[in-house]
Design a protein around this motif. Structure first.
Motif, PDB file in Angstrom:
ATOM      1  N   GLN A 136      76.098  73.765  31.054  1.00 29.28           N
ATOM      2  CA  GLN A 136      75.705  75.080  31.581  1.00 29.28           C
ATOM      3  C   GLN A 136      75.415  76.105  30.500  1.00 29.28           C
ATOM      4  OE1 GLN A 136      74.854  76.935  33.979  1.00 29.28           O
ATOM      5  NE2 GLN A 136      75.570  76.163  35.942  1.00 29.28           N
ATOM      6  N   GLY A 137      75.936  75.912  29.314  1.00 30.08           N
ATOM      7  CA  GLY A 137      75.796  76.924  28.276  1.00 30.08           C
ATOM      8  C   GLY A 137      74.353  77.126  27.851  1.00 30.08           C
ATOM      9  N   VAL A 138      74.135  78.208  27.109  1.00 27.00           N
ATOM     10  CA  VAL A 138      72.787  78.519  26.623  1.00 27.00           C
ATOM     11  C   VAL A 138      72.540  77.852  25.270  1.00 27.00           C
ATOM     12  CG1 VAL A 138      71.307  80.400  25.805  1.00 27.00           C
ATOM     13  CG2 VAL A 138      72.632  80.674  27.906  1.00 27.00           C
ATOM     14  N   LEU A 139      73.539  77.864  24.392  1.00 28.00           N
ATOM     15  CA  LEU A 139      73.387  77.312  23.041  1.00 28.00           C
ATOM     16  C   LEU A 139      73.883  75.871  22.980  1.00 28.00           C
ATOM     17  CD1 LEU A 139      74.743  80.352  20.963  1.00 28.00           C
ATOM     18  CD2 LEU A 139      72.354  79.818  21.503  1.00 28.00           C
ATOM     19  N   ASN A 140      73.195  75.061  22.171  1.00 31.14           N
ATOM     20  CA  ASN A 140      73.651  73.703  21.832  1.00 31.14           C
ATOM     21  C   ASN A 140      73.808  72.776  23.027  1.00 31.14           C
ATOM     22  OD1 ASN A 140      73.960  74.694  19.104  1.00 31.14           O
ATOM     23  ND2 ASN A 140      75.878  75.627  19.784  1.00 31.14           N
ATOM     24  N   THR A 141      73.071  73.037  24.094  1.00 28.57           N
ATOM     25  CA  THR A 141      73.113  72.175  25.284  1.00 28.57           C
ATOM     26  C   THR A 141      71.673  71.807  25.668  1.00 28.57           C
ATOM     27  OG1 THR A 141      73.079  74.084  26.756  1.00 28.57           O
ATOM     28  CG2 THR A 141      75.245  73.222  26.201  1.00 28.57           C
ATOM     29  N   PRO A 142      71.489  70.764  26.506  1.00 33.92           N
ATOM     30  CA  PRO A 142      70.125  70.409  26.922  1.00 33.92           C
ATOM     31  C   PRO A 142      69.411  71.595  27.577  1.00 33.92           C
ATOM     32  CG  PRO A 142      71.647  68.658  27.502  1.00 33.92           C
ATOM     33  CD  PRO A 142      72.485  69.808  27.024  1.00 33.92           C
ATOM     34  N   LEU A 143      68.133  71.744  27.245  1.00 36.53           N
ATOM     35  CA  LEU A 143      67.362  72.885  27.749  1.00 36.53           C
ATOM     36  C   LEU A 143      66.804  72.630  29.140  1.00 36.53           C
ATOM     37  CD1 LEU A 143      65.513  73.683  24.414  1.00 36.53           C
ATOM     38  CD2 LEU A 143      67.383  74.965  25.460  1.00 36.53           C
ATOM     39  N   LEU A 144      66.782  71.375  29.541  1.00 37.16           N
ATOM     40  CA  LEU A 144      66.302  70.994  30.873  1.00 37.16           C
ATOM     41  C   LEU A 144      67.243  69.961  31.465  1.00 37.16           C
ATOM     42  CD1 LEU A 144      62.444  70.321  30.633  1.00 37.16           C
ATOM     43  CD2 LEU A 144      63.550  71.774  32.327  1.00 37.16           C
ATOM     44  N   LEU A 145      67.517  70.102  32.750  1.00 37.45           N
ATOM     45  CA  LEU A 145      68.251  69.088  33.501  1.00 37.45           C
ATOM     46  C   LEU A 145      67.408  68.774  34.743  1.00 37.45           C
ATOM     47  CD1 LEU A 145      72.030  69.191  34.423  1.00 37.45           C
ATOM     48  CD2 LEU A 145      70.332  68.526  36.085  1.00 37.45           C
ATOM     49  N   ILE A 146      67.120  67.494  34.963  1.00 37.06           N
ATOM     50  CA  ILE A 146      66.296  67.088  36.111  1.00 37.06           C
ATOM     51  C   ILE A 146      67.039  66.024  36.900  1.00 37.06           C
ATOM     52  CG2 ILE A 146      64.140  65.960  36.811  1.00 37.06           C
ATOM     53  CD1 ILE A 146      62.813  67.182  34.331  1.00 37.06           C
ATOM     54  N   GLN A 147      67.118  66.196  38.216  1.00 40.91           N
ATOM     55  CA  GLN A 147      67.679  65.167  39.102  1.00 40.91           C
ATOM     56  C   GLN A 147      66.616  64.776  40.120  1.00 40.91           C
ATOM     57  OE1 GLN A 147      71.686  65.688  40.664  1.00 40.91           O
ATOM     58  NE2 GLN A 147      71.137  64.730  42.602  1.00 40.91           N
ATOM     59  N   VAL A 148      66.373  63.488  40.262  1.00 39.41           N
ATOM     60  CA  VAL A 148      65.452  62.988  41.275  1.00 39.41           C
ATOM     61  C   VAL A 148      66.281  62.196  42.284  1.00 39.41           C
ATOM     62  CG1 VAL A 148      63.375  61.664  41.775  1.00 39.41           C
ATOM     63  CG2 VAL A 148      63.575  62.872  39.594  1.00 39.41           C
ATOM     64  N   THR A 149      66.271  62.678  43.543  1.00 43.49           N
ATOM     65  CA  THR A 149      67.097  62.095  44.601  1.00 43.49           C
ATOM     66  C   THR A 149      66.189  61.456  45.647  1.00 43.49           C
ATOM     67  OG1 THR A 149      68.741  63.844  44.259  1.00 43.49           O
ATOM     68  CG2 THR A 149      68.899  62.571  46.306  1.00 43.49           C
ATOM     69  N   ARG A 150      66.306  60.130  45.797  1.00 40.22           N
ATOM     70  CA  ARG A 150      65.543  59.434  46.837  1.00 40.22           C
ATOM     71  C   ARG A 150      66.161  59.727  48.204  1.00 40.22           C
ATOM     72  NH1 ARG A 150      67.264  55.435  43.331  1.00 40.22           N
ATOM     73  NH2 ARG A 150      65.729  54.664  41.803  1.00 40.22           N
ATOM     74  N   LEU A 151      65.306  59.891  49.222  1.00 41.78           N
ATOM     75  CA  LEU A 151      65.764  60.063  50.595  1.00 41.78           C
ATOM     76  C   LEU A 151      65.540  58.761  51.361  1.00 41.78           C
ATOM     77  CD1 LEU A 151      64.217  63.599  51.263  1.00 41.78           C
ATOM     78  CD2 LEU A 151      66.545  63.067  50.511  1.00 41.78           C
ATOM     79  N   LYS A 152      66.260  58.575  52.447  1.00 42.92           N
ATOM     80  CA  LYS A 152      66.164  57.313  53.209  1.00 42.92           C
ATOM     81  C   LYS A 152      64.786  57.101  53.824  1.00 42.92           C
ATOM     82  CE  LYS A 152      69.509  56.155  56.019  1.00 42.92           C
ATOM     83  NZ  LYS A 152      70.604  56.327  57.016  1.00 42.92           N
ATOM     84  N   CYS A 153      64.035  58.179  54.021  1.00 43.76           N
ATOM     85  CA  CYS A 153      62.721  58.084  54.656  1.00 43.76           C
ATOM     86  C   CYS A 153      61.612  57.695  53.672  1.00 43.76           C
ATOM     87  CB  CYS A 153      62.358  59.416  55.299  1.00 43.76           C
ATOM     88  SG  CYS A 153      62.412  60.798  54.120  1.00 43.76           S
ATOM     89  N   GLY A 154      61.950  57.598  52.393  1.00 40.59           N
ATOM     90  CA  GLY A 154      60.926  57.314  51.390  1.00 40.59           C
ATOM     91  C   GLY A 154      60.460  58.559  50.657  1.00 40.59           C
ATOM     92  N   GLY A 155      60.838  59.734  51.152  1.00 41.28           N
ATOM     93  CA  GLY A 155      60.560  60.971  50.422  1.00 41.28           C
ATOM     94  C   GLY A 155      61.564  61.140  49.293  1.00 41.28           C
ATOM     95  N   PHE A 156      61.447  62.218  48.559  1.00 37.89           N
ATOM     96  CA  PHE A 156      62.406  62.472  47.481  1.00 37.89           C
ATOM     97  C   PHE A 156      62.469  63.961  47.184  1.00 37.89           C
ATOM     98  CE2 PHE A 156      58.393  61.933  45.292  1.00 37.89           C
ATOM     99  CZ  PHE A 156      58.428  62.825  44.227  1.00 37.89           C
ATOM    100  N   ILE A 157      63.542  64.341  46.505  1.00 44.97           N
ATOM    101  CA  ILE A 157      63.747  65.736  46.090  1.00 44.97           C
ATOM    102  C   ILE A 157      63.925  65.756  44.579  1.00 44.97           C
ATOM    103  CG2 ILE A 157      65.278  67.740  46.242  1.00 44.97           C
ATOM    104  CD1 ILE A 157      65.973  66.869  49.092  1.00 44.97           C
ATOM    105  N   LEU A 158      63.106  66.561  43.910  1.00 44.96           N
ATOM    106  CA  LEU A 158      63.278  66.772  42.479  1.00 44.96           C
ATOM    107  C   LEU A 158      63.878  68.159  42.284  1.00 44.96           C
ATOM    108  CD1 LEU A 158      60.990  65.974  39.519  1.00 44.96           C
ATOM    109  CD2 LEU A 158      61.721  68.331  39.820  1.00 44.96           C
TER     110      LEU A 158
END
Length: 454
Positions: A136-158
């Protein structure tokens, strides 16, 4: 939106995605607009995609993971880490082997379970974007966090979380669009990224040439910063009929010269102030986020993905705002927006250096940001356009009650308009909704406010 929906998300361990090829090892300074105190937080974004039969056999997680590594070759500063130098100056240590955080996940629900009104606040948000410990910090941490979640219907949420010092909404959408292009088979982004952060640096020595009431240090003598406990999150829909009802409350001469943004912002600011019940003599502020890219001559380069906006402030007393006709607030908003010029942006950069990179004024302030033109909904990874794309919630960093976003939205009747998340203490939210209803009910028998709440 059905905020009572509960579902389970199974996540793999977070992994670091590095650029697919070697990238320059260097230190890149942020601009003096980027590293102000008020941007040192993480922006959460959510993109929701339907199942597409033409993509049968394609795994969105795998497609996006591979595209991310290739996109980071062009946007390699995102794979680095922020460091802080003298006088709180921020810079990116471009160490390509570190990369951005990526999470693969599966949810035991379909898109239909979310209902028709896909809008903030989203149920089980913490499941859809896992807050990786220590990230969560501003310094010395990843600048981007991405989660891709598959849904049961074949759709997904990024879902995505960005360190705001790196980019504004326009810059983030530029990166996401590049990621989408590469996911769909391009070898490089159609808009090459441009760093050039020195374009928004202070003069030497710094010289502040404009008035910036958005950065005034206001003591919170009456405890009027919004409390963080017992907060209500609701979203309100404004279609053509709601906007025209509000427009009828301002003089006919002003109706032609006032934009929908100015009229809506004036109305929300007034309703919100009435709901919070400050003393009549207390100063209240509206801070309008204004994209300044086109204000420069020549304009900033088309691939510039740094922060290029200002928070011009309109200031008045609570008594004047609430007791005057709505046209008074509209005029204040219009004048504040008109303040933003190329010189204004340079003046902000100079103020940051001269005053130690201050935070914008939070006490009795309301921040509004129109993301209707940002283009979140147009980002495609191969499964068509997003059915919802944009901010995941209102608020600024750890201050949830301060900001609202104007998000493009189509309601169940097919009407196009805006959905606007508002966050207030529960009692104030009831007063806000009552006040807004009374504004709309002057001209609408049954206002079509879509309300979703936590």
């Amino acid at each position: 939106m059905d905020t009572s929906l509960v579902f389970t998300v199974r996540r793999r361990e977070p992994e670091l995605i590095a650029p697919a090829k070697p990238t320059p090892r260097e230190v890149k300074l942020l601009s003096d607009i980027d590293d102000q105190d008020g941007l040192r937080f993480q922006i959460p974004v959510i993109q929701i995609y339907r199942h597409d039969p033409s993509m049968a056999g394609k795994d969105p997680v795998e497609v996006i993971r591979k595209a991310l590594a290739r996109t980071l070759v062009f946007y390699y500063p995102f794979a680095g880490r922020l460091r802080e130098g003298r006088d709180r100056k921020l810079m990116v240590d471009c160490t390509g082997e570190l990369g951005v955080l990526f999470i693969e996940a599966d949810a035991d629900v379909t898109l239909k379970h979310f209902g028709d009104a896909l809008q903030p606040p989203f149920p089980c948000w913490e499941e859809l974007l896992y807050d990786v410990p220590g990230s969560q910090g501003v310094l010395n941490t990843p600048l981007l966090l991405i989660q891709v979640t598959r849904l049961k219907c074949g759709g997904f949420i990024l879902t995505l979380r960005l360190n705001h010092t790196m980019s504004d909404a326009a810059g983030l959408v530029q990166f996401m669009s590049a990621l989408g292009e590469i996911a769909r088979g391009r070898h490089e982004p159609s808009v090459p990224p441009v760093w050039r952060r020195e374009l928004l640096n202070a003069r030497d020595p710094p010289r502040v040439t404009c008035t910036h009431r958005e950065y005034e240090q206001v003591p919170d003598t009456k405890g009027t910063i919004i409390p963080l406990d017992d907060m209500a999150h609701r979203s309100f829909f404004f279609g053509p009929s709601e906007v025209s009802a509000i427009r009828r409350l301002i003089p006919r001469a002003d109706q032609c010269s006032s934009s929908n943004f100015e009229v809506l912002t004036a109305c929300l600011w007034r309703c919100r102030t009435i709901a919070l019940q400050p003393d009549k003599d207390e100063e209240v502020r509206i801070l309008c986020i204004v994209n300044a890219r086109a204000k420069f001559d020549p304009p900033l380069p088309s691939g510039y993905y740094g922060n290029a906006f200002a928070f011009p402030a309109a200031v008045t007393t609570a008594g004047k705002l609430c007791e005057n006709p709505l046209g008074y607030a509209v005029e204040l908003v219009r004048k504040a927006k008109a303040d933003v010029t190329e010189e204004y942006m340079h003046s902000v950069a100079n103020l940051m250096v001269a005053k130690g990179r201050p935070h914008f004024t939070v006490v009795r302030s309301y921040v509004v940001s129109d993301v209707t033109r940002a283009g979140f909904g147009n980002v495609e990874f191969g499964w068509g356009k997003a059915v919802y794309g944009g901010p995941a919630k209102g608020g600024v960093g750890a201050i949830p009650g301060v900001a609202s976003f104007y998000i493009p939205f189509k309601n169940a009747k097919g009407e196009e308009g805006l959905v606007i998340p508002v966050c207030l203490p529960s009692e104030a939210m009831e007063r806000f909704q009552k006040e807004l209803n009374s504004v709309l009910n002057n001209h609408i028998v049954q206002p079509s406010i879509i309300v979703s709440s936590l």
